[in-house]
Design a protein around this motif. Sequence first.
Motif, PDB file in Angstrom:
ATOM      1  N   MET A   1      -5.821  13.992  15.715  1.00 17.77           N
ATOM      2  CA  MET A   1      -6.407  14.161  14.401  1.00 17.77           C
ATOM      3  C   MET A   1      -7.890  14.473  14.555  1.00 17.77           C
ATOM      4  N   GLU A   2      -8.453  15.147  13.547  1.00 14.82           N
ATOM      5  CA  GLU A   2      -9.864  15.479  13.554  1.00 14.82           C
ATOM      6  C   GLU A   2     -10.470  15.242  12.178  1.00 14.82           C
ATOM      7  N   LEU A   3     -11.757  14.988  12.198  1.00 16.45           N
ATOM      8  CA  LEU A   3     -12.520  14.838  10.973  1.00 16.45           C
ATOM      9  C   LEU A   3     -13.800  15.641  11.113  1.00 16.45           C
ATOM     10  N   GLU A   4     -14.018  16.603  10.219  1.00 14.56           N
ATOM     11  CA  GLU A   4     -15.258  17.350  10.195  1.00 14.56           C
ATOM     12  C   GLU A   4     -16.267  16.527   9.410  1.00 14.56           C
ATOM     13  N   LEU A   5     -17.449  16.339   9.993  1.00 15.60           N
ATOM     14  CA  LEU A   5     -18.477  15.540   9.328  1.00 15.60           C
ATOM     15  C   LEU A   5     -19.483  16.427   8.616  1.00 15.60           C
TER      16      LEU A   5
ATOM     17  N   GLN B   1     -25.300   9.467  12.498  1.00 13.66           N
ATOM     18  CA  GLN B   1     -26.646   9.193  13.016  1.00 13.66           C
ATOM     19  C   GLN B   1     -26.873   9.885  14.358  1.00 13.66           C
ATOM     20  N   MET B   2     -25.812  10.028  15.149  1.00 13.77           N
ATOM     21  CA  MET B   2     -25.921  10.669  16.461  1.00 13.77           C
ATOM     22  C   MET B   2     -25.811  12.192  16.370  1.00 13.77           C
ATOM     23  N   GLY B   3     -25.661  12.707  15.154  1.00 10.30           N
ATOM     24  CA  GLY B   3     -25.588  14.148  14.977  1.00 10.30           C
ATOM     25  C   GLY B   3     -24.226  14.757  15.211  1.00 10.30           C
ATOM     26  N   ALA B   4     -23.182  13.955  15.135  1.00  8.88           N
ATOM     27  CA  ALA B   4     -21.830  14.480  15.328  1.00  8.88           C
ATOM     28  C   ALA B   4     -21.461  15.404  14.177  1.00  8.88           C
ATOM     29  N   ARG B   5     -20.769  16.462  14.512  1.00  6.17           N
ATOM     30  CA  ARG B   5     -20.239  17.366  13.492  1.00  6.17           C
ATOM     31  C   ARG B   5     -18.722  17.239  13.373  1.00  6.17           C
ATOM     32  N   LYS B   6     -18.120  16.599  14.410  1.00 10.06           N
ATOM     33  CA  LYS B   6     -16.668  16.433  14.389  1.00 10.06           C
ATOM     34  C   LYS B   6     -16.279  15.197  15.189  1.00 10.06           C
ATOM     35  N   LEU B   7     -15.271  14.480  14.668  1.00  6.92           N
ATOM     36  CA  LEU B   7     -14.640  13.383  15.394  1.00  6.92           C
ATOM     37  C   LEU B   7     -13.196  13.760  15.673  1.00  6.92           C
TER      38      LEU B   7
ATOM     39  N   MET C   1     -16.600   8.090  22.019  1.00 10.76           N
ATOM     40  CA  MET C   1     -16.784   8.670  23.342  1.00 10.76           C
ATOM     41  C   MET C   1     -17.246  10.118  23.172  1.00 10.76           C
ATOM     42  N   LYS C   2     -18.377  10.446  23.770  1.00 13.28           N
ATOM     43  CA  LYS C   2     -18.912  11.796  23.633  1.00 13.28           C
ATOM     44  C   LYS C   2     -18.063  12.772  24.436  1.00 13.28           C
ATOM     45  N   GLU C   3     -17.543  13.782  23.737  1.00 18.08           N
ATOM     46  CA  GLU C   3     -16.751  14.821  24.382  1.00 18.08           C
ATOM     47  C   GLU C   3     -17.635  15.993  24.779  1.00 18.08           C
ATOM     48  N   GLU C   4     -18.482  16.385  23.852  1.00 21.13           N
ATOM     49  CA  GLU C   4     -19.435  17.470  24.062  1.00 21.13           C
ATOM     50  C   GLU C   4     -20.491  17.335  22.978  1.00 21.13           C
ATOM     51  N   GLU C   5     -21.505  18.142  23.026  1.00 21.76           N
ATOM     52  CA  GLU C   5     -22.570  18.035  22.024  1.00 21.76           C
ATOM     53  C   GLU C   5     -21.980  18.167  20.622  1.00 21.76           C
TER      54      GLU C   5
ATOM     55  N   VAL D   1     -19.546  16.460  19.262  1.00 27.31           N
ATOM     56  CA  VAL D   1     -18.130  16.106  19.149  1.00 27.31           C
ATOM     57  C   VAL D   1     -17.892  14.778  19.876  1.00 27.31           C
ATOM     58  N   TYR D   2     -17.324  13.830  19.144  1.00 32.04           N
ATOM     59  CA  TYR D   2     -17.029  12.510  19.698  1.00 32.04           C
ATOM     60  C   TYR D   2     -15.569  12.168  19.450  1.00 32.04           C
ATOM     61  N   GLU D   3     -14.998  11.425  20.376  1.00 29.51           N
ATOM     62  CA  GLU D   3     -13.653  10.908  20.192  1.00 29.51           C
ATOM     63  C   GLU D   3     -13.746   9.479  19.666  1.00 29.51           C
ATOM     64  N   LEU D   4     -13.079   9.198  18.567  1.00 21.88           N
ATOM     65  CA  LEU D   4     -12.921   7.829  18.091  1.00 21.88           C
ATOM     66  C   LEU D   4     -11.839   7.212  18.967  1.00 21.88           C
ATOM     67  N   ALA D   5     -12.195   6.152  19.689  1.00 23.39           N
ATOM     68  CA  ALA D   5     -11.278   5.634  20.701  1.00 23.39           C
ATOM     69  C   ALA D   5     -11.293   4.115  20.724  1.00 23.39           C
ATOM     70  N   LYS D   6     -10.270   3.574  21.303  1.00 23.90           N
ATOM     71  CA  LYS D   6     -10.178   2.139  21.572  1.00 23.90           C
ATOM     72  C   LYS D   6     -10.428   1.281  20.339  1.00 23.90           C
TER      73      LYS D   6
END
Length: 140
Positions: free
Chosen positions: A136-140, A93-99, A56-60, A62-67
């Motif tokens: 929890m967070e993961l820096e990509l 692939q979507m350019g996330a820097r953090k989950l 789930m996209k939180e902001e540019e 940054v995505y939340e791993l969910a469900k």
Amino acid sequence: MSDFRRINLEWLDHYNLTESHDLMVLDDPIGTILDRGGVIYLAESDGKIVGSAALMKEEEGVYELAKMAVTESFRGKGISKLLMEKCLHAARQMGARKLTLFSNHQLQTAIHLYQQYGFRHVELKDSPFETADVKMELEL
């Protein structure tokens, strides 16, 4: 009922964790996940949907791993790892820097999986969930 909703409610109800925010997402995954730039993955075995995970996209960036859920009869077969790897690949692939993710201390198997993939505990201060007591967070 969609497979996505069924699988997630199965484990949420088992741990008595179902709440209004979950239902909002599960009742409208297109509007709450897909239309906002997120993705949903479903795991299938012999034509039956047995697992799910979403970003789930939180902001540019940054995505939340969910469900992330696997139906009970298919747990312990590596499906969560496959879903996790698919989500990590997609996030990059979507350019996330953090989950980010929210969880509950009861879900020790899930928390251990997240740690195996490099997620680290962070301060929980902005949870949309009443029952989440782990972030929890993961820096990509």
